[in-house]
Structures are given as structure tokens and as C-alpha cells.
Write a protein that holds these residues in place. Structure first.
Motif, PDB file in Angstrom:
ATOM      1  N   PRO A  94      30.896 -54.486 -12.104  1.00 33.85           N
ATOM      2  CA  PRO A  94      32.180 -54.723 -12.774  1.00 33.85           C
ATOM      3  C   PRO A  94      32.590 -56.199 -12.701  1.00 33.85           C
ATOM      4  O   PRO A  94      32.544 -56.815 -11.634  1.00 33.85           O
ATOM      5  N   SER A  95      33.002 -56.748 -13.831  1.00 35.39           N
ATOM      6  CA  SER A  95      33.343 -58.170 -13.897  1.00 35.39           C
ATOM      7  C   SER A  95      34.482 -58.537 -12.957  1.00 35.39           C
ATOM      8  O   SER A  95      34.529 -59.667 -12.468  1.00 35.39           O
ATOM      9  N   GLN A  96      35.381 -57.604 -12.660  1.00 34.05           N
ATOM     10  CA  GLN A  96      36.523 -57.927 -11.808  1.00 34.05           C
ATOM     11  C   GLN A  96      36.119 -58.196 -10.354  1.00 34.05           C
ATOM     12  O   GLN A  96      36.913 -58.717  -9.584  1.00 34.05           O
ATOM     13  N   LEU A  97      34.873 -57.880  -9.969  1.00 35.33           N
ATOM     14  CA  LEU A  97      34.399 -58.165  -8.607  1.00 35.33           C
ATOM     15  C   LEU A  97      33.761 -59.552  -8.486  1.00 35.33           C
ATOM     16  O   LEU A  97      33.486 -60.019  -7.389  1.00 35.33           O
ATOM     17  N   ILE A  98      33.536 -60.202  -9.610  1.00 40.14           N
ATOM     18  CA  ILE A  98      32.781 -61.454  -9.647  1.00 40.14           C
ATOM     19  C   ILE A  98      33.688 -62.658  -9.420  1.00 40.14           C
ATOM     20  O   ILE A  98      34.793 -62.716  -9.953  1.00 40.14           O
ATOM     21  N   THR A  99      33.198 -63.620  -8.645  1.00 37.47           N
ATOM     22  CA  THR A  99      33.909 -64.876  -8.423  1.00 37.47           C
ATOM     23  C   THR A  99      33.400 -65.959  -9.366  1.00 37.47           C
ATOM     24  O   THR A  99      34.180 -66.753  -9.888  1.00 37.47           O
ATOM     25  N   LEU A 100      32.077 -66.003  -9.588  1.00 36.15           N
ATOM     26  CA  LEU A 100      31.468 -67.047 -10.419  1.00 36.15           C
ATOM     27  C   LEU A 100      30.267 -66.479 -11.151  1.00 36.15           C
ATOM     28  O   LEU A 100      29.488 -65.727 -10.566  1.00 36.15           O
ATOM     29  N   VAL A 101      30.120 -66.848 -12.426  1.00 36.10           N
ATOM     30  CA  VAL A 101      28.874 -66.607 -13.151  1.00 36.10           C
ATOM     31  C   VAL A 101      28.286 -67.960 -13.512  1.00 36.10           C
ATOM     32  O   VAL A 101      29.011 -68.919 -13.772  1.00 36.10           O
ATOM     33  N   VAL A 102      26.956 -68.021 -13.504  1.00 36.16           N
ATOM     34  CA  VAL A 102      26.239 -69.247 -13.856  1.00 36.16           C
ATOM     35  C   VAL A 102      25.277 -68.919 -14.989  1.00 36.16           C
ATOM     36  O   VAL A 102      24.520 -67.953 -14.910  1.00 36.16           O
TER      37      VAL A 102
END
Length: 192
Positions: A94-102
């Protein structure tokens, strides 16, 4: 595309098996397939991952991401989340758990990385999106997502040339870009 069509495409994509050596993503209801990445690309991903402290952060390569209220399942080059986030199990994070995408720009992904995915990650409320671009030798750090759907974007943008450090304040580190390689003989673009 109607909501029914997008839902149907997401359902189809869940069971889709791309050919060996091909990476597939669902981006706003369209399946996008790409060949395996260049060595320069992979070395940059490894370098970024190695600089993010493993004891504090989970660092996942090519993890499928679930963007809430989007017919999108992007597969970023690197996903970073707090070790305490507890994602459970399953194919989609789930995107809401993510801090950073690269995302490391490839020779064929310039528009997707700078435009389409910028909007998708902002719509998913991913706090920080780092674009590492070996085509023109720069990093673009996007923070503070706002808006919904196609109108979603990031309010803050910081550009750094390769060789300069990139302050990843959410992770508490300065990313060293000194050793990032560039593609040779590729026509430059005008983004960000």
C-alpha cells in the motif's frame, strides 16, 4: 476509460504474466512493459540502496505498489519504508506505508518517470519521490504531495546535479551522487 474498465484492467493485470526478462506495470489503466534495465541503471539503484540505513529502513527493489483510488500498480526501482510500517504480505504494498520511491530514468522511461509517475505517486500520497536521471546527470527530489488523480502533484521540487549531495531529510541522510554513472550517446531532454 470508465471506472469499470479500469477495475477490469486491474483485475486482468493481477493475473498477467509478462514474458521472462520483461518488467510490466499498470499505469492509469494501461499496461506498460519494458526490457531489462541497463547496467548504469542497476548500479545507481544499488548505490542508493546501500546508502539508506538498513536497520531503520526497509529497502525493496521492484516491489509492486498499490495506489489507492488509482488504476495503477507501478513498480518503482526502489521503495523505502519505515521498519515499523509492518506491510504484512501480498504482492501489492500500500502506497500509504511508503516514505520514499526512487525511479532511475532509463533511455525509454523519461516521460513516464517525470510526468505520469510523478502524478501517480503524488495521488498515492507518497511523501517523497526521487528521480535519478543518468540521461542528463541530475536528481530531482519531489516532496509534499497535493491533489487527486491526474491533477495530483508535488509542491516542492529540488534539483541536484550528479556530484552534489541530495538531502533526504525524511530518511535523515544526505545521498552521495558522486559515483552515479550516465548514459553515453543518449539525446538529452528538457525535464524537470
Amino acid at each position: 476509460m470508465t471506472a469499470v474498465d479500469e477495475h477490469g484492467m486491474a483485475k486482468f493485470f493481477a493475473g498477467f504474466e509478462p514474458p521472462e526478462g520483461i518488467k510490466a506495470e499498470l499505469l492509469r489503466g494501461e499496461i506498460v512493459m519494458m526490457a531489462g534495465p541497463d547496467l548504469v541503471h542497476n548500479l545507481i539503484v544499488e548505490d542508493v540502496q546501500d546508502q539508506i540505513p538498513r536497520k531503520r529502513w526497509v529497502r525493496l527493489q521492484t516491489q509492486d505498489v498499490d495506489i489507492v483510488d488509482e488504476a495503477s500498480e507501478p513498480v518503482p526501482d526502489l521503495v523505502v519504508l519505515d521498519r515499523q510500517a509492518n506491510p504484512g504480505s501480498g504482492r501489492l504494498l500500500p502506497s500509504q506505508l511508503i516514505t520514499l520511491v526512487v525511479e532511475v530514468v532509463s533511455k525509454t522511461s523519461v516521460d513516464r518517470d517525470y510526468v505520469t509517475k510523478r502524478s501517480i505517486y503524488a495521488a498515492g500520497r507518497v511523501p517523497a519521490y526521487l528521480i535519478v536521471d543518468p540521461v542528463v546527470g541530475q536528481c530531482v527530489l519531489l516532496t509534499s504531495p497535493v491533489g487527486k488523480g491526474d491533477d495530483a502533484d508535488y509542491r516542492s521540487q529540488r534539483l541536484s546535479k550528479f556530484g552534489e549531495s541530495v538531502p533526504l531529510e525524511l530518511l535523515g541522510i544526505e545521498l552521495d551522487t558522486t559515483d552515479f554513472g550516465t548514459f553515453q550517446g543518449v539525446r538529452p531532454h528538457r525535464y524537470p
